[in-house]
Design a protein around this motif. Sequence first.
Motif, short mmCIF file in Angstrom:
data_model
loop_
_atom_site.label_atom_id
_atom_site.label_comp_id
_atom_site.label_asym_id
_atom_site.label_seq_id
_atom_site.Cartn_x
_atom_site.Cartn_y
_atom_site.Cartn_z
N GLY A 19 36.73 -18.09 -0.79
CA GLY A 19 36.91 -18.31 0.64
C GLY A 19 37.64 -17.18 1.35
O GLY A 19 37.68 -17.15 2.58
N ARG A 20 38.22 -16.26 0.58
CA ARG A 20 38.92 -15.13 1.19
C ARG A 20 38.01 -13.90 1.18
O ARG A 20 36.86 -13.97 0.80
N ARG A 21 38.55 -12.77 1.60
CA ARG A 21 37.75 -11.54 1.68
C ARG A 21 38.46 -10.40 0.97
O ARG A 21 39.68 -10.30 1.03
N GLY A 22 37.67 -9.53 0.34
CA GLY A 22 38.22 -8.33 -0.27
C GLY A 22 38.76 -8.52 -1.67
O GLY A 22 39.51 -7.68 -2.17
N CYS A 23 38.36 -9.58 -2.35
CA CYS A 23 38.83 -9.85 -3.71
C CYS A 23 38.18 -8.89 -4.72
O CYS A 23 37.04 -8.45 -4.54
N VAL A 24 38.91 -8.61 -5.80
CA VAL A 24 38.40 -7.77 -6.89
C VAL A 24 37.01 -8.23 -7.33
O VAL A 24 36.11 -7.43 -7.58
N GLN A 25 36.83 -9.55 -7.42
CA GLN A 25 35.58 -10.14 -7.89
C GLN A 25 34.38 -9.67 -7.09
O GLN A 25 33.27 -9.61 -7.61
N GLN A 26 34.59 -9.30 -5.83
CA GLN A 26 33.48 -8.88 -4.98
C GLN A 26 32.99 -7.47 -5.30
O GLN A 26 31.96 -7.04 -4.78
N TYR A 27 33.71 -6.77 -6.19
CA TYR A 27 33.39 -5.35 -6.46
C TYR A 27 33.12 -5.05 -7.93
O TYR A 27 32.39 -4.10 -8.23
N VAL A 28 33.68 -5.83 -8.85
CA VAL A 28 33.56 -5.43 -10.26
C VAL A 28 32.96 -6.52 -11.17
O VAL A 28 32.78 -6.29 -12.36
N SER A 29 32.68 -7.69 -10.63
CA SER A 29 31.99 -8.72 -11.42
C SER A 29 30.50 -8.39 -11.47
O SER A 29 30.02 -7.48 -10.78
N ALA A 30 29.77 -9.12 -12.29
CA ALA A 30 28.31 -8.92 -12.36
C ALA A 30 27.67 -9.15 -10.99
O ALA A 30 26.83 -8.36 -10.54
N SER A 31 28.09 -10.22 -10.33
CA SER A 31 27.53 -10.51 -9.00
C SER A 31 28.03 -9.50 -7.98
O SER A 31 27.29 -9.11 -7.06
N GLY A 32 29.26 -9.04 -8.14
CA GLY A 32 29.84 -8.07 -7.21
C GLY A 32 29.16 -6.71 -7.30
O GLY A 32 28.90 -6.06 -6.28
N ILE A 33 28.88 -6.25 -8.52
CA ILE A 33 28.22 -4.96 -8.69
C ILE A 33 26.81 -5.00 -8.11
O ILE A 33 26.36 -4.05 -7.44
N ALA A 34 26.11 -6.11 -8.34
CA ALA A 34 24.76 -6.25 -7.76
C ALA A 34 24.85 -6.26 -6.23
O ALA A 34 23.98 -5.68 -5.55
N ARG A 35 25.88 -6.89 -5.69
CA ARG A 35 26.08 -6.92 -4.23
C ARG A 35 26.30 -5.51 -3.70
O ARG A 35 25.70 -5.10 -2.69
N LEU A 36 27.17 -4.74 -4.36
CA LEU A 36 27.42 -3.37 -3.93
C LEU A 36 26.15 -2.52 -4.00
O LEU A 36 25.92 -1.67 -3.14
N ALA A 37 25.34 -2.77 -5.02
CA ALA A 37 24.10 -2.01 -5.17
C ALA A 37 23.15 -2.28 -4.01
O ALA A 37 22.57 -1.35 -3.43
N ARG A 38 22.97 -3.55 -3.68
CA ARG A 38 22.08 -3.90 -2.56
C ARG A 38 22.57 -3.29 -1.26
O ARG A 38 21.79 -2.77 -0.45
N LYS A 39 23.88 -3.34 -1.07
CA LYS A 39 24.48 -2.80 0.15
C LYS A 39 24.29 -1.29 0.23
O LYS A 39 23.94 -0.74 1.27
N TYR A 40 24.52 -0.61 -0.91
CA TYR A 40 24.37 0.85 -0.93
C TYR A 40 22.94 1.25 -0.60
O TYR A 40 22.70 2.16 0.20
N LEU A 41 21.98 0.57 -1.22
CA LEU A 41 20.57 0.92 -1.00
C LEU A 41 20.15 0.67 0.45
O LEU A 41 19.30 1.39 0.99
N ALA A 42 20.75 -0.34 1.07
CA ALA A 42 20.42 -0.64 2.47
C ALA A 42 21.01 0.40 3.42
O ALA A 42 20.44 0.68 4.48
#
Length: 317
Positions: free
Chosen positions: A180-203
């Motif tokens: 429910g918060r923003r900017g957590c470690v999980q958003q950048y280095v978890s399996a789901s977080g890395i995939a999220r960063l990848a989609r964002k970078y490609l966009a």
Amino acid sequence: MENKKYVIGADIGGTTVKLGLFEEDGTLLEKWEIPTVIEGDGTAVLRDIAAEIQKCREKHNIPADGILGVGAGIPGPVTADGVVHRCVNLGWGVFDVRTALEETVGLPVVVVNDANAAAMGEAWKGGGRGSENVVFITLGTGVGGAVISDGRMVAGANGAAGEFGHMTINPAETETCACGRRGCVQQYVSASGIARLARKYLAEHEGESALRSVEKLTTKDVFDAAKNGDSAANAILENVYDAFGYTISAVCTVADPEVVVIGGGVSKAGEMLVEGVKKGFLKYVFYPNTDVRFNLAVLGNDAGIYGCCKLLLDSLA
């Protein structure tokens, strides 16, 4: 086997319960799994564990006083007295697991968070073996972890010590974490977080990349593409390494470990992950922590039952 003493490790998950029979020195004699039965007041799974212990005694001809106790790992915060405060995967609210399990199995019981159990297992017999001060970080769908200081687990007042995945490392983040918060470690280095960063970078970036043709992008796809020299994949991972290195440097400033052990599904990337994270870590590390070692976890799914065994033995010492 009559003259020996044994310990049962029980890693209770939402789908299965992993069980292990150990000798006092940590030798694993047998391991097996049973389905997790979630119903009623939450005690069905405890009755199943008791039944399995009885079967194990009969199979190995262990007398009634031959088992010293049970160490149990739970997927949720656990207080020092064995009370779980909400365990979604098992359908538990506030539940005194230790008392309930002791009454069911008729043996001493220690109850811990499952990530803490895995950390203790790795510190005892795995990637942190031989070290008294260990930080364990597990990278899966989310990010979990634990701190072991002077050979003892640091649980914290609410059993939530080591929840590194929910440290805020980017207050400017606009997307929301699962907590429910923003900017957590999980958003950048978890399996789901890395995939999220990848989609964002490609966009946000132009240029060719093998990742653009992948329909459901995963962390493995990113690492595989990076190994093949894909520039976009390598740029994405540089961001991951930086975020993870920053996180570990902050954790080490507080915990001052000898070794950081990295486990979970993302750790299958192996030395590529370790070397990348070290680079990020050295950018931010406080100088006394410069020589911290980085090891991969080695016990896999058995780490939890090993840790449960060790924590039970420690409680009886």
